[in-house]
Design a protein around this motif. Structure first.
Motif, mmCIF file in Angstrom:
data_model
loop_
_atom_site.group_PDB
_atom_site.id
_atom_site.type_symbol
_atom_site.label_atom_id
_atom_site.label_comp_id
_atom_site.label_asym_id
_atom_site.label_seq_id
_atom_site.Cartn_x
_atom_site.Cartn_y
_atom_site.Cartn_z
ATOM 1 N N VAL A 87 0.843 -1.201 0.000
ATOM 2 C CA VAL A 87 0.000 0.000 0.000
ATOM 3 C C VAL A 87 0.875 1.246 0.000
ATOM 4 N N ALA A 88 1.896 1.246 0.848
ATOM 5 C CA ALA A 88 2.785 2.410 0.938
ATOM 6 C C ALA A 88 3.523 2.644 -0.378
ATOM 7 N N ASP A 89 3.986 1.567 -1.003
ATOM 8 C CA ASP A 89 4.683 1.698 -2.293
ATOM 9 C C ASP A 89 3.739 2.232 -3.367
ATOM 10 N N PHE A 90 2.515 1.724 -3.366
ATOM 11 C CA PHE A 90 1.501 2.180 -4.322
ATOM 12 C C PHE A 90 1.204 3.663 -4.110
ATOM 13 N N ALA A 91 1.053 4.056 -2.844
ATOM 14 C CA ALA A 91 0.762 5.450 -2.533
ATOM 15 C C ALA A 91 1.920 6.361 -2.945
ATOM 16 N N LYS A 92 3.144 5.910 -2.686
ATOM 17 C CA LYS A 92 4.307 6.722 -3.058
ATOM 18 C C LYS A 92 4.418 6.864 -4.574
ATOM 19 N N LYS A 93 4.195 5.765 -5.284
ATOM 20 C CA LYS A 93 4.307 5.777 -6.745
ATOM 21 C C LYS A 93 3.345 6.774 -7.371
ATOM 22 N N HIS A 94 2.147 6.875 -6.808
ATOM 23 C CA HIS A 94 1.111 7.727 -7.409
ATOM 24 C C HIS A 94 0.849 9.005 -6.607
ATOM 25 N N ASP A 95 1.731 9.287 -5.656
ATOM 26 C CA ASP A 95 1.619 10.505 -4.854
ATOM 27 C C ASP A 95 0.249 10.597 -4.186
ATOM 28 N N LEU A 96 -0.137 9.492 -3.538
ATOM 29 C CA LEU A 96 -1.426 9.437 -2.864
ATOM 30 C C LEU A 96 -1.262 9.660 -1.366
ATOM 31 N N PHE A 97 -2.259 10.278 -0.798
ATOM 32 C CA PHE A 97 -2.346 10.485 0.641
ATOM 33 C C PHE A 97 -3.161 9.324 1.221
ATOM 34 N N VAL A 98 -2.701 8.725 2.320
ATOM 35 C CA VAL A 98 -3.388 7.569 2.894
ATOM 36 C C VAL A 98 -4.125 7.976 4.165
ATOM 37 N N VAL A 99 -5.413 7.663 4.204
ATOM 38 C CA VAL A 99 -6.224 7.817 5.409
ATOM 39 C C VAL A 99 -6.437 6.410 5.971
ATOM 40 N N PRO A 115 0.680 -0.394 12.758
ATOM 41 C CA PRO A 115 0.166 0.917 12.354
ATOM 42 C C PRO A 115 0.755 1.344 11.011
ATOM 43 N N TYR A 116 -0.073 1.864 10.145
ATOM 44 C CA TYR A 116 0.407 2.230 8.812
ATOM 45 C C TYR A 116 1.540 3.245 8.888
ATOM 46 N N LYS A 121 9.343 6.307 6.726
ATOM 47 C CA LYS A 121 9.219 7.766 6.806
ATOM 48 C C LYS A 121 8.191 8.297 5.810
ATOM 49 N N GLU A 122 8.155 7.709 4.624
ATOM 50 C CA GLU A 122 7.200 8.147 3.607
ATOM 51 C C GLU A 122 5.761 7.951 4.090
ATOM 52 N N ALA A 123 5.482 6.773 4.652
ATOM 53 C CA ALA A 123 4.137 6.500 5.175
ATOM 54 C C ALA A 123 3.818 7.430 6.344
ATOM 55 N N GLU A 124 4.792 7.682 7.180
ATOM 56 C CA GLU A 124 4.585 8.550 8.336
ATOM 57 C C GLU A 124 4.204 9.963 7.922
ATOM 58 N N LEU A 142 -19.217 8.402 23.782
ATOM 59 C CA LEU A 142 -18.470 9.541 24.311
ATOM 60 C C LEU A 142 -17.706 10.203 23.164
ATOM 61 N N PRO A 143 -17.947 11.468 22.922
ATOM 62 C CA PRO A 143 -17.414 12.126 21.716
ATOM 63 C C PRO A 143 -15.940 12.517 21.845
ATOM 64 N N LEU A 144 -15.060 11.522 21.784
ATOM 65 C CA LEU A 144 -13.636 11.827 21.825
ATOM 66 C C LEU A 144 -12.862 10.747 21.073
ATOM 67 N N ALA A 145 -12.379 11.107 19.901
ATOM 68 C CA ALA A 145 -11.510 10.243 19.111
ATOM 69 C C ALA A 145 -10.222 11.022 18.853
ATOM 70 N N TYR A 146 -9.301 10.438 18.104
ATOM 71 C CA TYR A 146 -8.046 11.157 17.867
ATOM 72 C C TYR A 146 -7.464 10.784 16.517
ATOM 73 N N ALA A 147 -6.653 11.694 16.004
ATOM 74 C CA ALA A 147 -5.944 11.496 14.747
ATOM 75 C C ALA A 147 -4.447 11.546 15.017
ATOM 76 N N ILE A 148 -3.719 10.597 14.444
ATOM 77 C CA ILE A 148 -2.262 10.573 14.566
ATOM 78 C C ILE A 148 -1.690 11.170 13.282
ATOM 79 N N ILE A 149 -1.057 12.337 13.411
ATOM 80 C CA ILE A 149 -0.572 13.075 12.241
ATOM 81 C C ILE A 149 0.864 13.527 12.520
ATOM 82 N N PRO A 150 1.858 12.696 12.238
ATOM 83 C CA PRO A 150 3.245 13.076 12.531
ATOM 84 C C PRO A 150 3.741 14.288 11.748
ATOM 85 N N ASN A 151 3.233 14.474 10.524
ATOM 86 C CA ASN A 151 3.664 15.595 9.687
ATOM 87 C C ASN A 151 3.069 16.896 10.223
ATOM 88 N N PRO A 152 3.901 17.848 10.692
ATOM 89 C CA PRO A 152 3.363 19.073 11.300
ATOM 90 C C PRO A 152 2.556 19.935 10.337
#
Length: 285
Positions: A87-99, A115-116, A121-124, A142-152
């Motif tokens: 998946v990561a290679d496919f995303a990198k090849k086509h410049d895709l953002f992964v959710v 974890p994806y 580093k590219e996937a991160e 309970l309305p509390l979830a979170y997103a992990i977004i290493p890229n500032p």
């Protein structure tokens, strides 16, 4: 799922994912106001894998986002490191953002959740991972979830998209989230996984004994994907609801006819009654 909606908007472009897929993810194109391409997974004796050849043919210059669900809903697969790397290679090849929807990550019954964003580093740097304690701790209300977004930079864009859309965090939700992750519930979580694993094993044996039904082997979550095609029933969801008074989830809403989804996160007695009703109804069909 509002977080997934916003993540797709941050990614931009049209959306691509593999089916069958969780129903709310299939609503993301409408919510994010984006075009979508759905690519069926490959299936070999009810073992599902992503069809990268078909994905390669489907991707266009307008494609901006690939949505990954791991562990997978509805069929409970835990994708391997090799699959995720593809998946990561496919995303990198086509410049895709992964959710990456990883909300069931603590409900692993066999195998290992990877974890994806941890792949490389590219996937991160080119992904947003969405999670919550709602599944493992049974607190979806309970309305509390979170997103992990290493890229500032991505994190800033995501935060800007959320302005005015989410309520202020409340002390009850924060206390529950803290308890879910501070280690105080670890023994309970292990007991839960043991119970779910036993329910899964019981369920798979029972399904194998009912003519016309087959269950996809579950590796994670508390959900099982049941193949009803050999029964000849054209609308299994409606049939079992009317005849057995069992409310499955309709496979069509996940993108595949002839299947239903069952939640086995329940007392064994309730699961047994459900399967007894299904079996008896098919005998009388």
């Amino acid at each position: 799922m509002p977080g997934a909606n916003l993540a797709c908007r941050v990614g931009g472009g049209s959306i691509l994912y593999s089916t069958p897929m969780y129903t709310h993810i299939r609503r993301l194109p409408q919510e994010a106001r984006a075009a979508v391409t759905e690519i069926p997974m490959k299936e070999d004796n009810l073992f599902y894998t992503m069809d990268f050849e078909a994905l390669e043919q489907a991707v266009t210059p307008q494609t901006g986002v690939y949505v990954l669900c791991n562990p997978h809903n509805p069929f409970g697969r835990v994708f391997t490191r090799q699959e995720l790397t593809e998946v990561a290679d496919f995303a990198k090849k086509h410049d895709l953002f992964v959710v990456a929807d990883e909300i069931h990550c603590e409900l692993i019954l066999e195998g290992e959740h990877i974890p994806y964003f941890s792949l490389n580093k590219e996937a991160e740097q080119n992904s947003i991972t969405l999670c919550s304690a709602g599944k493992i701790a049974n607190i979806p209300g309970l309305p509390l979830a979170y997103a992990i977004i290493p890229n500032p930079d991505l994190r800033k864009r995501f935060e800007e998209e959320t302005l005015g859309l989410f309520p202020v965090r409340n002390i009850l939700s924060e206390t529950a989230l803290t308890a879910a992750y501070n280690g105080s519930c670890d023994a309970w979580k292990e007991e839960l996984r043991d119970y779910l694993r036993a329910n899964r094993d019981y369920l798979e044996v029972r399904i194998s004994e009912i003519p016309g039904l087959k269950a996809v082997h579950n590796q994670a979550t508390y959900l099982v994907w049941i193949d009803t095609r050999e029964t000849g029933i054209t609308d299994p969801y409606a049939f079992f609801l009317e005849k057995a008074r069992v409310h499955f989830n309709d496979g069509k809403t996940y993108g595949l006819d002839g299947f239903v989804r069952l939640n086995f996160g329940c007392p064994r007695s309730q699961l047994k009654e459900t399967l007894d009703r299904v079996e008896q109804t098919l005998k009388q069909k």
